[in-house]
Design a protein around this motif. Structure first.
Motif, mmCIF file in Angstrom:
data_model
loop_
_atom_site.group_PDB
_atom_site.id
_atom_site.type_symbol
_atom_site.label_atom_id
_atom_site.label_comp_id
_atom_site.label_asym_id
_atom_site.label_seq_id
_atom_site.Cartn_x
_atom_site.Cartn_y
_atom_site.Cartn_z
ATOM 1 N N SER A 30 -12.069 -10.263 -1.800
ATOM 2 C CA SER A 30 -12.850 -9.667 -1.270
ATOM 3 C C SER A 30 -13.373 -8.977 -1.004
ATOM 4 N N PRO A 31 -15.046 -8.477 -1.317
ATOM 5 C CA PRO A 31 -14.842 -7.877 -1.556
ATOM 6 C C PRO A 31 -15.449 -6.669 0.367
ATOM 7 N N ASP A 32 -14.545 -5.309 -0.320
ATOM 8 C CA ASP A 32 -15.033 -4.481 0.665
ATOM 9 C C ASP A 32 -15.669 -3.135 1.041
ATOM 10 N N TRP A 33 -16.635 -3.727 0.148
ATOM 11 C CA TRP A 33 -17.553 -3.254 0.005
ATOM 12 C C TRP A 33 -19.522 -3.981 -0.121
ATOM 13 N N PRO A 34 -20.882 -3.501 0.165
ATOM 14 C CA PRO A 34 -21.427 -4.445 0.839
ATOM 15 C C PRO A 34 -21.739 -5.709 0.170
ATOM 16 N N GLU A 35 -22.385 -6.578 0.550
ATOM 17 C CA GLU A 35 -22.552 -7.959 -0.337
ATOM 18 C C GLU A 35 -24.217 -7.985 -0.933
ATOM 19 N N ASP A 36 -24.304 -8.436 -2.315
ATOM 20 C CA ASP A 36 -25.449 -8.201 -3.653
ATOM 21 C C ASP A 36 -25.185 -9.413 -4.133
ATOM 22 N N GLU A 37 -26.171 -9.489 -5.228
ATOM 23 C CA GLU A 37 -26.472 -11.136 -6.267
ATOM 24 C C GLU A 37 -24.873 -10.883 -6.965
ATOM 25 N N ASP A 38 -24.517 -10.282 -7.723
ATOM 26 C CA ASP A 38 -23.313 -9.599 -8.257
ATOM 27 C C ASP A 38 -22.699 -8.978 -6.663
ATOM 28 N N GLU A 39 -21.661 -10.486 -7.226
ATOM 29 C CA GLU A 39 -20.574 -9.780 -5.389
ATOM 30 C C GLU A 39 -19.891 -9.090 -5.873
ATOM 31 N N TRP A 40 -19.244 -8.799 -7.396
ATOM 32 C CA TRP A 40 -17.894 -7.778 -7.388
ATOM 33 C C TRP A 40 -18.451 -6.497 -8.197
ATOM 34 N N PHE A 41 -19.385 -6.621 -8.452
ATOM 35 C CA PHE A 41 -19.947 -4.883 -9.042
ATOM 36 C C PHE A 41 -21.242 -5.537 -8.722
ATOM 37 N N PRO A 42 -21.747 -4.408 -7.596
ATOM 38 C CA PRO A 42 -23.551 -4.194 -6.933
ATOM 39 C C PRO A 42 -24.015 -3.414 -7.976
ATOM 40 N N GLY A 43 -25.270 -4.333 -8.343
ATOM 41 C CA GLY A 43 -25.958 -3.937 -9.062
ATOM 42 C C GLY A 43 -26.235 -3.746 -10.440
ATOM 43 N N GLY A 44 -25.414 -4.500 -11.032
ATOM 44 C CA GLY A 44 -25.101 -5.514 -12.533
ATOM 45 C C GLY A 44 -24.600 -3.728 -13.131
ATOM 46 N N VAL A 45 -24.993 -4.494 -14.974
ATOM 47 C CA VAL A 45 -24.924 -3.672 -15.618
ATOM 48 C C VAL A 45 -25.594 -3.274 -16.466
ATOM 49 N N SER A 46 -25.920 -2.153 -17.684
ATOM 50 C CA SER A 46 -26.646 -2.097 -18.251
ATOM 51 C C SER A 46 -26.711 -2.573 -19.283
ATOM 52 N N VAL A 47 -27.831 -3.773 -19.696
ATOM 53 C CA VAL A 47 -27.551 -5.270 -20.777
ATOM 54 C C VAL A 47 -27.452 -4.781 -22.127
ATOM 55 N N PRO A 48 -28.303 -3.243 -22.644
ATOM 56 C CA PRO A 48 -27.454 -2.386 -23.828
ATOM 57 C C PRO A 48 -26.203 -2.285 -24.683
ATOM 58 N N ALA A 49 -25.795 -1.496 -23.064
ATOM 59 C CA ALA A 49 -24.531 -1.116 -23.387
ATOM 60 C C ALA A 49 -23.269 -2.767 -23.290
ATOM 61 N N ALA A 50 -23.934 -3.015 -22.404
ATOM 62 C CA ALA A 50 -22.588 -4.330 -22.463
ATOM 63 C C ALA A 50 -22.591 -5.207 -23.661
ATOM 64 N N PHE A 51 -23.900 -5.228 -24.622
ATOM 65 C CA PHE A 51 -23.749 -6.052 -25.609
ATOM 66 C C PHE A 51 -23.673 -4.959 -26.744
ATOM 67 N N ALA A 52 -24.065 -3.436 -26.569
ATOM 68 C CA ALA A 52 -23.029 -3.114 -27.700
ATOM 69 C C ALA A 52 -21.638 -2.826 -27.655
ATOM 70 N N ALA A 53 -21.159 -3.251 -26.613
ATOM 71 C CA ALA A 53 -19.414 -3.252 -25.996
ATOM 72 C C ALA A 53 -19.114 -4.284 -27.019
ATOM 73 N N ALA A 54 -19.940 -5.354 -26.783
ATOM 74 C CA ALA A 54 -19.430 -6.904 -27.650
ATOM 75 C C ALA A 54 -19.438 -7.038 -28.682
ATOM 76 N N ALA A 55 -20.316 -6.017 -29.366
ATOM 77 C CA ALA A 55 -20.770 -6.126 -30.972
ATOM 78 C C ALA A 55 -19.973 -4.794 -30.883
ATOM 79 N N ALA A 56 -18.645 -3.657 -30.646
ATOM 80 C CA ALA A 56 -17.514 -3.295 -31.032
ATOM 81 C C ALA A 56 -16.508 -3.518 -30.795
ATOM 82 N N LEU A 57 -16.496 -4.689 -30.082
ATOM 83 C CA LEU A 57 -15.309 -5.236 -29.936
ATOM 84 C C LEU A 57 -15.122 -5.967 -31.097
ATOM 85 N N ASP A 58 -16.264 -7.161 -31.265
ATOM 86 C CA ASP A 58 -16.360 -8.328 -32.472
ATOM 87 C C ASP A 58 -15.710 -7.136 -33.888
#
Lengths: 92, 383
Positions: free
Chosen positions: B223-251
Protein backbone atom coordinates in the motif's frame (compact mmCIF):
# COMPACT_ATOMS: atom_id res chain seq x y z
CA UNK A 1 37.53 -2.87 30.33
CA UNK A 2 40.26 -3.71 32.88
CA UNK A 3 43.39 -1.71 33.60
CA UNK A 4 45.72 -1.46 30.60
CA UNK A 5 48.43 -4.09 30.32
CA UNK A 6 52.15 -3.32 30.10
CA UNK A 7 51.85 -2.20 26.46
CA UNK A 8 50.06 0.98 27.48
CA UNK A 9 47.67 3.35 25.82
CA UNK A 10 47.55 4.95 22.39
CA UNK A 11 45.42 8.08 22.44
CA UNK A 12 44.18 8.48 18.86
CA UNK A 13 41.12 10.60 19.61
CA UNK A 14 40.41 13.13 16.87
CA UNK A 15 42.54 11.28 14.32
CA UNK A 16 41.08 9.85 11.12
CA UNK A 17 41.75 6.50 9.48
CA UNK A 18 44.34 5.08 8.99
CA UNK A 19 46.28 7.06 11.63
CA UNK A 20 44.85 5.28 14.72
CA UNK A 21 45.90 1.89 13.32
CA UNK A 22 49.29 3.30 12.32
CA UNK A 23 49.89 4.61 15.88
CA UNK A 24 48.84 1.24 17.27
CA UNK A 25 51.22 -0.57 14.90
CA UNK A 26 54.09 1.65 16.03
CA UNK A 27 53.28 0.94 19.69
CA UNK A 28 52.99 -2.78 18.98
CA UNK A 29 56.39 -2.79 17.22
CA UNK A 30 58.05 -1.80 20.49
CA UNK A 31 55.95 -3.99 22.77
CA UNK A 32 56.75 -7.38 24.25
CA UNK A 33 54.97 -10.60 23.39
CA UNK A 34 51.66 -10.73 25.27
CA UNK A 35 51.56 -7.00 25.95
CA UNK A 36 48.10 -5.46 25.94
CA UNK A 37 47.55 -2.13 24.22
CA UNK A 38 44.50 0.11 24.47
CA UNK A 39 43.60 2.51 21.69
CA UNK A 40 41.33 5.45 22.44
CA UNK A 41 39.63 6.62 19.28
CA UNK A 42 36.78 8.74 17.97
CA UNK A 43 37.01 7.64 14.32
CA UNK A 44 34.17 5.17 13.60
CA UNK A 45 36.57 3.20 11.38
CA UNK A 46 38.99 2.55 14.26
CA UNK A 47 37.24 -0.45 15.77
CA UNK A 48 36.67 -2.44 12.55
CA UNK A 49 40.13 -1.53 11.31
CA UNK A 50 41.90 -2.55 14.51
CA UNK A 51 39.98 -5.82 14.44
CA UNK A 52 41.12 -6.39 10.82
CA UNK A 53 44.70 -5.32 11.62
CA UNK A 54 44.90 -7.84 14.46
CA UNK A 55 43.65 -10.59 12.15
CA UNK A 56 46.12 -9.64 9.38
CA UNK A 57 49.07 -9.38 11.77
CA UNK A 58 48.39 -12.35 14.03
CA UNK A 59 47.62 -10.27 17.13
CA UNK A 60 44.58 -10.84 19.35
CA UNK A 61 41.60 -8.50 19.32
CA UNK A 62 40.35 -8.35 22.91
CA UNK A 63 37.30 -6.14 22.52
CA UNK A 64 35.92 -2.66 22.30
CA UNK A 65 33.83 -0.58 24.68
CA UNK A 66 32.74 3.03 25.09
CA UNK A 67 35.49 5.12 26.65
CA UNK A 68 34.55 6.18 30.18
CA UNK A 69 33.54 9.80 30.52
CA UNK A 70 36.30 10.42 33.07
CA UNK A 71 38.88 9.80 30.39
CA UNK A 72 37.60 12.68 28.24
CA UNK A 73 39.90 15.65 28.23
CA UNK A 74 38.76 19.24 28.04
CA UNK A 75 39.65 20.11 24.46
CA UNK A 76 36.00 20.28 23.46
CA UNK A 77 36.06 17.05 21.49
CA UNK A 78 32.84 15.42 22.60
CA UNK A 79 32.45 12.84 19.87
CA UNK A 80 31.73 9.36 21.20
CA UNK A 81 35.04 7.72 21.96
CA UNK A 82 35.78 4.01 22.14
CA UNK A 83 38.55 2.08 23.76
CA UNK A 84 39.78 -0.85 21.69
CA UNK A 85 42.08 -3.42 23.25
CA UNK A 86 44.51 -5.83 21.62
CA UNK A 87 47.15 -8.31 22.81
CA UNK A 88 50.42 -8.24 20.93
CA UNK A 89 51.84 -11.50 19.64
CA UNK A 90 55.48 -11.62 18.63
CA UNK A 91 55.45 -15.22 17.46
CA UNK A 92 53.85 -14.49 14.10
CA UNK B 1 40.67 4.94 -17.58
CA UNK B 2 37.38 4.23 -15.86
CA UNK B 3 37.58 1.21 -13.57
CA UNK B 4 34.62 2.03 -11.35
CA UNK B 5 31.45 1.69 -13.40
CA UNK B 6 29.13 0.50 -10.61
CA UNK B 7 25.69 2.03 -11.09
CA UNK B 8 27.04 4.45 -13.69
CA UNK B 9 28.59 2.50 -16.53
CA UNK B 10 29.36 4.30 -19.78
CA UNK B 11 26.27 4.15 -22.01
CA UNK B 12 26.08 1.12 -24.23
CA UNK B 13 26.02 2.23 -27.91
CA UNK B 14 22.58 0.59 -28.18
CA UNK B 15 21.31 2.86 -25.38
CA UNK B 16 22.61 5.95 -27.12
CA UNK B 17 20.98 4.94 -30.40
CA UNK B 18 17.64 4.15 -28.77
CA UNK B 19 17.68 7.36 -26.77
CA UNK B 20 18.43 9.53 -29.81
CA UNK B 21 15.56 7.98 -31.72
CA UNK B 22 13.18 8.56 -28.83
CA UNK B 23 13.99 12.24 -28.49
CA UNK B 24 11.81 12.70 -31.60
CA UNK B 25 9.40 9.80 -31.08
CA UNK B 26 8.83 9.49 -27.36
CA UNK B 27 8.89 12.93 -25.83
CA UNK B 28 5.14 13.17 -25.20
CA UNK B 29 3.20 12.37 -22.02
CA UNK B 30 2.21 8.68 -22.31
CA UNK B 31 -0.96 9.40 -20.32
CA UNK B 32 -2.37 11.70 -23.04
CA UNK B 33 -4.84 10.44 -25.63
CA UNK B 34 -3.31 12.38 -28.51
CA UNK B 35 -1.45 10.57 -31.29
CA UNK B 36 1.86 11.71 -29.75
CA UNK B 37 0.79 10.49 -26.31
CA UNK B 38 -0.33 7.14 -27.67
CA UNK B 39 2.98 6.73 -29.47
CA UNK B 40 4.90 7.45 -26.27
CA UNK B 41 2.69 4.98 -24.43
CA UNK B 42 3.37 2.24 -26.98
CA UNK B 43 7.10 2.84 -26.72
CA UNK B 44 6.91 2.72 -22.93
CA UNK B 45 4.99 -0.56 -23.08
CA UNK B 46 7.59 -1.96 -25.48
CA UNK B 47 10.31 -0.98 -23.01
CA UNK B 48 8.47 -2.69 -20.14
CA UNK B 49 7.97 -5.83 -22.18
CA UNK B 50 11.62 -5.97 -23.15
CA UNK B 51 12.81 -5.28 -19.57
CA UNK B 52 10.43 -7.95 -18.26
CA UNK B 53 12.05 -10.51 -20.56
CA UNK B 54 15.50 -9.52 -19.28
CA UNK B 55 14.37 -9.78 -15.66
CA UNK B 56 12.51 -13.05 -16.11
CA UNK B 57 9.30 -11.31 -15.05
CA UNK B 58 5.89 -10.80 -16.62
CA UNK B 59 5.31 -7.45 -18.32
CA UNK B 60 2.49 -6.54 -15.94
CA UNK B 61 4.86 -7.07 -12.99
CA UNK B 62 7.36 -4.46 -14.18
CA UNK B 63 7.27 -0.89 -12.84
CA UNK B 64 9.50 1.86 -14.12
CA UNK B 65 10.94 4.25 -11.57
CA UNK B 66 13.14 7.32 -11.47
CA UNK B 67 16.18 5.64 -9.91
CA UNK B 68 17.38 2.47 -8.24
CA UNK B 69 17.25 4.22 -4.88
CA UNK B 70 13.62 5.19 -5.48
CA UNK B 71 12.79 1.58 -6.41
CA UNK B 72 14.25 0.28 -3.15
CA UNK B 73 12.66 2.99 -1.01
CA UNK B 74 9.22 2.41 -2.53
CA UNK B 75 9.50 -1.39 -2.28
CA UNK B 76 10.31 -1.22 1.45
CA UNK B 77 7.83 1.54 2.30
CA UNK B 78 4.99 0.09 0.25
CA UNK B 79 5.29 -3.43 1.66
CA UNK B 80 5.80 -2.31 5.26
CA UNK B 81 2.61 -0.27 5.06
CA UNK B 82 0.67 -2.97 3.22
CA UNK B 83 1.66 -5.63 5.74
CA UNK B 84 1.44 -3.52 8.89
CA UNK B 85 -0.94 -6.06 10.46
CA UNK B 86 1.70 -8.78 10.08
CA UNK B 87 4.49 -6.81 11.72
CA UNK B 88 6.84 -3.89 11.28
CA UNK B 89 10.20 -5.65 11.07
CA UNK B 90 12.32 -5.30 7.96
CA UNK B 91 14.72 -8.23 8.08
CA UNK B 92 17.78 -7.53 5.94
CA UNK B 93 21.35 -8.72 5.56
CA UNK B 94 23.85 -6.40 7.23
CA UNK B 95 25.40 -5.71 3.81
CA UNK B 96 22.30 -4.57 1.90
CA UNK B 97 22.58 -1.35 -0.06
CA UNK B 98 22.33 1.71 2.20
CA UNK B 99 19.00 2.67 0.55
CA UNK B 100 17.40 -0.58 1.77
CA UNK B 101 18.72 -0.21 5.32
CA UNK B 102 17.70 3.46 5.48
CA UNK B 103 14.21 2.69 4.16
CA UNK B 104 13.87 -0.12 6.70
CA UNK B 105 14.69 2.24 9.57
CA UNK B 106 12.40 4.91 8.14
CA UNK B 107 9.34 2.79 7.41
CA UNK B 108 9.58 0.03 9.99
CA UNK B 109 11.98 -1.57 12.44
CA UNK B 110 15.21 -2.68 10.85
CA UNK B 111 16.76 -5.95 11.97
CA UNK B 112 19.97 -7.04 10.28
CA UNK B 113 21.45 -10.51 9.85
CA UNK B 114 25.21 -10.98 10.22
CA UNK B 115 27.52 -11.95 7.36
CA UNK B 116 30.69 -14.07 7.25
CA UNK B 117 34.18 -12.91 6.30
CA UNK B 118 33.26 -13.11 2.58
CA UNK B 119 30.22 -10.89 3.19
CA UNK B 120 27.76 -13.75 2.70
CA UNK B 121 24.67 -13.59 4.91
CA UNK B 122 24.08 -16.30 7.50
CA UNK B 123 21.22 -17.96 5.60
CA UNK B 124 20.39 -20.33 8.45
CA UNK B 125 20.03 -17.43 10.90
CA UNK B 126 17.91 -15.47 8.43
CA UNK B 127 15.73 -18.52 7.77
CA UNK B 128 15.38 -19.18 11.51
CA UNK B 129 14.29 -15.62 12.15
CA UNK B 130 11.76 -15.86 9.33
CA UNK B 131 10.43 -19.05 10.88
CA UNK B 132 10.03 -17.12 14.13
CA UNK B 133 12.82 -18.76 16.10
CA UNK B 134 15.23 -16.54 17.98
CA UNK B 135 16.85 -13.23 17.26
CA UNK B 136 19.59 -12.62 14.74
CA UNK B 137 21.37 -10.13 16.99
CA UNK B 138 22.99 -7.06 15.42
CA UNK B 139 20.44 -4.32 14.91
CA UNK B 140 17.69 -6.40 16.53
CA UNK B 141 14.31 -4.86 17.11
CA UNK B 142 12.91 -7.62 19.27
CA UNK B 143 10.73 -10.43 18.02
CA UNK B 144 8.05 -8.56 16.11
CA UNK B 145 6.46 -9.98 13.00
CA UNK B 146 8.45 -9.61 9.80
CA UNK B 147 6.82 -7.38 7.16
CA UNK B 148 9.56 -7.78 4.56
CA UNK B 149 12.79 -9.70 4.06
CA UNK B 150 15.51 -8.12 1.93
CA UNK B 151 18.50 -9.86 0.42
CA UNK B 152 20.63 -8.65 -2.47
CA UNK B 153 21.39 -11.01 -5.35
CA UNK B 154 25.07 -10.18 -4.96
CA UNK B 155 26.95 -7.51 -3.05
CA UNK B 156 28.00 -4.64 -5.29
CA UNK B 157 30.90 -3.57 -3.06
CA UNK B 158 32.68 -6.90 -2.64
CA UNK B 159 31.07 -9.08 -5.31
CA UNK B 160 29.94 -11.98 -3.11
CA UNK B 161 26.80 -13.79 -4.35
CA UNK B 162 24.12 -14.26 -1.69
CA UNK B 163 22.10 -17.43 -0.92
CA UNK B 164 18.90 -16.00 -2.37
CA UNK B 165 17.31 -19.40 -3.13
CA UNK B 166 17.74 -20.65 0.44
CA UNK B 167 16.46 -17.47 2.05
CA UNK B 168 13.69 -17.22 -0.53
CA UNK B 169 12.45 -20.71 0.38
CA UNK B 170 12.34 -19.76 4.06
CA UNK B 171 10.52 -16.52 3.26
CA UNK B 172 7.98 -18.37 1.15
CA UNK B 173 7.34 -20.89 3.94
CA UNK B 174 6.87 -18.03 6.39
CA UNK B 175 4.60 -16.09 4.03
CA UNK B 176 6.97 -13.11 4.09
CA UNK B 177 7.70 -11.29 0.80
CA UNK B 178 11.35 -11.16 -0.29
CA UNK B 179 12.87 -8.08 -1.89
CA UNK B 180 15.88 -8.98 -4.03
CA UNK B 181 18.21 -6.13 -4.98
CA UNK B 182 19.77 -7.16 -8.30
CA UNK B 183 21.16 -3.67 -8.88
CA UNK B 184 24.74 -4.90 -9.12
CA UNK B 185 24.11 -8.19 -10.87
CA UNK B 186 21.48 -7.83 -13.60
CA UNK B 187 23.08 -7.57 -17.02
CA UNK B 188 26.23 -9.31 -15.71
CA UNK B 189 24.96 -12.71 -14.52
CA UNK B 190 21.64 -14.53 -15.08
CA UNK B 191 18.71 -12.96 -13.26
CA UNK B 192 17.68 -14.49 -9.93
CA UNK B 193 14.56 -16.64 -10.12
CA UNK B 194 13.42 -16.37 -6.50
CA UNK B 195 11.85 -13.05 -5.54
CA UNK B 196 8.62 -11.29 -4.71
CA UNK B 197 10.03 -7.85 -5.48
CA UNK B 198 13.06 -7.47 -7.75
CA UNK B 199 14.94 -4.21 -8.23
CA UNK B 200 17.41 -3.67 -11.06
CA UNK B 201 19.53 -0.71 -12.07
CA UNK B 202 19.85 0.31 -15.76
CA UNK B 203 22.80 2.58 -14.98
CA UNK B 204 24.75 -0.52 -14.01
CA UNK B 205 24.33 -2.34 -17.35
CA UNK B 206 25.04 0.62 -19.64
CA UNK B 207 21.61 2.24 -19.68
CA UNK B 208 20.95 5.85 -18.77
CA UNK B 209 20.67 7.15 -15.23
CA UNK B 210 17.33 8.66 -14.26
CA UNK B 211 15.42 5.39 -14.60
CA UNK B 212 15.04 2.30 -12.42
CA UNK B 213 13.16 -0.98 -12.64
CA UNK B 214 11.07 -2.69 -9.96
CA UNK B 215 9.20 -5.93 -10.62
CA UNK B 216 6.49 -6.92 -8.13
CA UNK B 217 4.65 -10.25 -8.03
CA UNK B 218 0.87 -9.78 -8.01
CA UNK B 219 0.58 -11.73 -4.72
CA UNK B 220 2.58 -9.10 -2.78
CA UNK B 221 0.40 -7.08 -0.43
CA UNK B 222 1.43 -3.45 -0.47
CA UNK B 223 0.00 0.00 0.00
CA UNK B 224 1.51 3.37 -0.90
CA UNK B 225 2.52 5.56 2.03
CA UNK B 226 2.61 8.51 -0.37
CA UNK B 227 -0.16 10.47 -2.17
CA UNK B 228 -2.21 8.64 -4.77
CA UNK B 229 -1.48 9.08 -8.44
CA UNK B 230 -2.40 7.47 -11.72
CA UNK B 231 0.95 5.66 -11.49
CA UNK B 232 0.38 4.35 -7.98
CA UNK B 233 3.88 2.94 -7.39
CA UNK B 234 5.86 5.82 -8.87
CA UNK B 235 3.83 9.03 -9.01
CA UNK B 236 4.45 11.17 -12.05
CA UNK B 237 5.70 8.39 -14.29
CA UNK B 238 9.12 8.18 -15.92
CA UNK B 239 11.10 9.45 -18.87
CA UNK B 240 10.02 7.42 -21.89
CA UNK B 241 13.33 7.88 -23.79
CA UNK B 242 15.31 6.83 -20.69
CA UNK B 243 13.14 3.75 -20.14
CA UNK B 244 13.40 2.74 -23.79
CA UNK B 245 17.18 3.23 -23.80
CA UNK B 246 17.45 1.18 -20.59
CA UNK B 247 15.59 -1.67 -22.28
CA UNK B 248 17.74 -1.46 -25.41
CA UNK B 249 20.90 -1.51 -23.31
CA UNK B 250 19.75 -4.57 -21.37
CA UNK B 251 18.88 -6.38 -24.60
CA UNK B 252 22.32 -5.61 -25.98
CA UNK B 253 24.11 -6.50 -22.73
CA UNK B 254 22.31 -9.84 -22.53
CA UNK B 255 23.05 -10.63 -26.19
CA UNK B 256 26.77 -11.12 -25.43
CA UNK B 257 26.52 -11.46 -21.66
CA UNK B 258 28.26 -14.81 -21.47
CA UNK B 259 31.32 -13.65 -23.42
CA UNK B 260 31.49 -10.51 -21.38
CA UNK B 261 31.16 -12.50 -18.15
CA UNK B 262 33.94 -14.92 -19.07
CA UNK B 263 36.28 -12.09 -20.06
CA UNK B 264 35.64 -10.00 -16.96
CA UNK B 265 35.79 -13.00 -14.64
CA UNK B 266 39.27 -13.71 -16.02
CA UNK B 267 40.27 -10.05 -15.60
CA UNK B 268 38.99 -9.97 -12.02
CA UNK B 269 40.80 -13.19 -11.13
CA UNK B 270 43.97 -11.69 -12.61
CA UNK B 271 43.63 -8.51 -10.57
CA UNK B 272 42.90 -10.42 -7.37
CA UNK B 273 45.94 -12.66 -7.89
CA UNK B 274 48.35 -9.87 -8.84
CA UNK B 275 47.21 -7.54 -6.05
CA UNK B 276 47.56 -10.29 -3.43
CA UNK B 277 51.01 -11.25 -4.76
CA UNK B 278 52.49 -7.82 -5.46
CA UNK B 279 51.06 -5.46 -2.83
CA UNK B 280 52.29 -6.17 0.72
CA UNK B 281 49.77 -6.11 3.58
CA UNK B 282 46.67 -6.19 1.45
CA UNK B 283 43.27 -7.68 2.23
CA UNK B 284 41.60 -8.88 -1.00
CA UNK B 285 37.97 -9.22 0.02
CA UNK B 286 34.87 -11.13 -1.05
CA UNK B 287 34.33 -14.75 -2.10
CA UNK B 288 37.09 -15.75 -4.55
CA UNK B 289 34.77 -17.97 -6.64
CA UNK B 290 31.08 -17.43 -6.03
CA UNK B 291 31.09 -13.77 -6.98
CA UNK B 292 30.06 -11.16 -9.50
CA UNK B 293 32.25 -11.34 -12.60
CA UNK B 294 33.18 -7.65 -12.71
CA UNK B 295 33.72 -6.41 -9.13
CA UNK B 296 37.08 -6.40 -7.30
CA UNK B 297 37.74 -4.91 -3.87
CA UNK B 298 40.84 -4.81 -1.72
CA UNK B 299 42.11 -2.82 1.26
CA UNK B 300 45.71 -1.79 1.88
CA UNK B 301 46.96 -1.60 5.44
CA UNK B 302 48.38 1.77 6.57
CA UNK B 303 47.04 3.58 3.53
CA UNK B 304 44.82 6.65 3.41
CA UNK B 305 42.02 5.79 0.97
CA UNK B 306 41.70 9.35 -0.26
CA UNK B 307 45.42 9.68 -0.91
CA UNK B 308 45.37 6.35 -2.75
CA UNK B 309 42.38 7.16 -4.98
CA UNK B 310 43.87 10.59 -5.75
CA UNK B 311 47.26 9.09 -6.59
CA UNK B 312 45.62 6.50 -8.87
CA UNK B 313 43.58 9.26 -10.49
CA UNK B 314 46.82 11.14 -11.26
CA UNK B 315 48.06 7.93 -12.92
CA UNK B 316 44.89 7.92 -15.03
CA UNK B 317 42.82 5.31 -13.18
CA UNK B 318 39.36 6.17 -11.85
CA UNK B 319 38.57 3.87 -8.91
CA UNK B 320 36.05 3.93 -6.06
CA UNK B 321 36.65 3.44 -2.34
CA UNK B 322 34.65 2.34 0.69
CA UNK B 323 36.99 4.12 3.09
CA UNK B 324 35.53 6.80 5.31
CA UNK B 325 38.54 9.00 4.65
CA UNK B 326 37.36 9.20 1.01
CA UNK B 327 34.54 11.47 -0.18
CA UNK B 328 34.16 13.09 3.23
CA UNK B 329 31.92 10.32 4.63
CA UNK B 330 31.99 10.06 8.41
CA UNK B 331 31.31 6.34 8.50
CA UNK B 332 33.36 3.68 6.75
CA UNK B 333 31.64 1.22 4.40
CA UNK B 334 29.08 -0.75 6.44
CA UNK B 335 29.76 -3.71 4.16
CA UNK B 336 33.50 -3.87 4.88
CA UNK B 337 32.91 -3.32 8.61
CA UNK B 338 30.22 -6.05 8.78
CA UNK B 339 32.55 -8.62 7.21
CA UNK B 340 35.52 -7.70 9.39
CA UNK B 341 37.54 -6.39 6.44
CA UNK B 342 39.91 -3.47 6.70
CA UNK B 343 37.93 -0.31 5.87
CA UNK B 344 40.84 2.05 5.30
CA UNK B 345 42.97 2.08 2.16
CA UNK B 346 40.09 0.54 0.25
CA UNK B 347 39.92 0.35 -3.53
CA UNK B 348 36.84 -0.85 -5.36
CA UNK B 349 36.71 -1.61 -9.07
CA UNK B 350 33.68 -2.45 -11.19
CA UNK B 351 34.89 -3.33 -14.68
CA UNK B 352 32.60 -2.23 -17.49
CA UNK B 353 32.37 -4.28 -20.64
CA UNK B 354 34.96 -2.27 -22.62
CA UNK B 355 37.86 -2.71 -20.18
CA UNK B 356 40.67 -4.59 -21.93
CA UNK B 357 43.24 -7.06 -20.65
CA UNK B 358 45.89 -4.41 -21.34
CA UNK B 359 44.05 -1.94 -19.10
CA UNK B 360 44.06 -4.52 -16.33
CA UNK B 361 47.78 -5.22 -16.70
CA UNK B 362 48.62 -1.51 -16.69
CA UNK B 363 46.62 -1.01 -13.51
CA UNK B 364 48.34 -3.96 -11.82
CA UNK B 365 51.75 -2.69 -12.96
CA UNK B 366 51.19 0.76 -11.49
CA UNK B 367 49.40 -0.15 -8.24
CA UNK B 368 52.25 -1.53 -6.06
CA UNK B 369 54.37 1.60 -6.59
CA UNK B 370 51.45 3.91 -5.85
CA UNK B 371 50.61 2.05 -2.63
CA UNK B 372 54.28 2.16 -1.55
CA UNK B 373 54.47 5.93 -2.15
CA UNK B 374 51.26 6.60 -0.21
CA UNK B 375 52.52 4.44 2.66
CA UNK B 376 55.84 6.27 2.69
CA UNK B 377 53.99 9.58 3.06
CA UNK B 378 52.48 8.27 6.31
CA UNK B 379 55.79 6.91 7.60
CA UNK B 380 54.42 3.38 7.60
CA UNK B 381 57.56 1.61 6.36
CA UNK B 382 58.61 -1.44 8.32
CA UNK B 383 55.46 -1.72 10.42
Amino acid sequence: MNAPGPGGVVDARGLRCPIPVLRLAKAAAGAADGAEIEVWATDPAAEPDIRAWARMRGHTFLGAAPLEATKHDDDGDHRAAVVVKVRVSRST
Amino acid sequence: MLLEAAGHAPWHPAAREAFSGLVDQGWADPRRLSAEGRRARLLLEAARESLAAGLGARTDEVRLTASHTQSLHAAVRGVVRGRRRSGATVLASAVERAAVLAAGRFAGELETVAVDAFGRVDAAAMAARLAGQGSTGQEAAGQGGVALAALQHANGEVGTVQPVEEVGAAARDAGVPLLVDAGSSLGHVPAPSTWDLLAANPGDWGGPSGVGVLAVRPRVRWSPDWPEDEDEWFPGGVSVPAAFAAAAALDAALADRRESEVRRRRQVARIRARVAAEVPDVDVVGDPEDRLPHVVTFSCLYVDGEALTSALDREGFAVASGSACTSGAEEPSHVLAAMGALTHGNVRLALHRSVTDEDVERFCDVLPGVVARVRDLLGAQGL
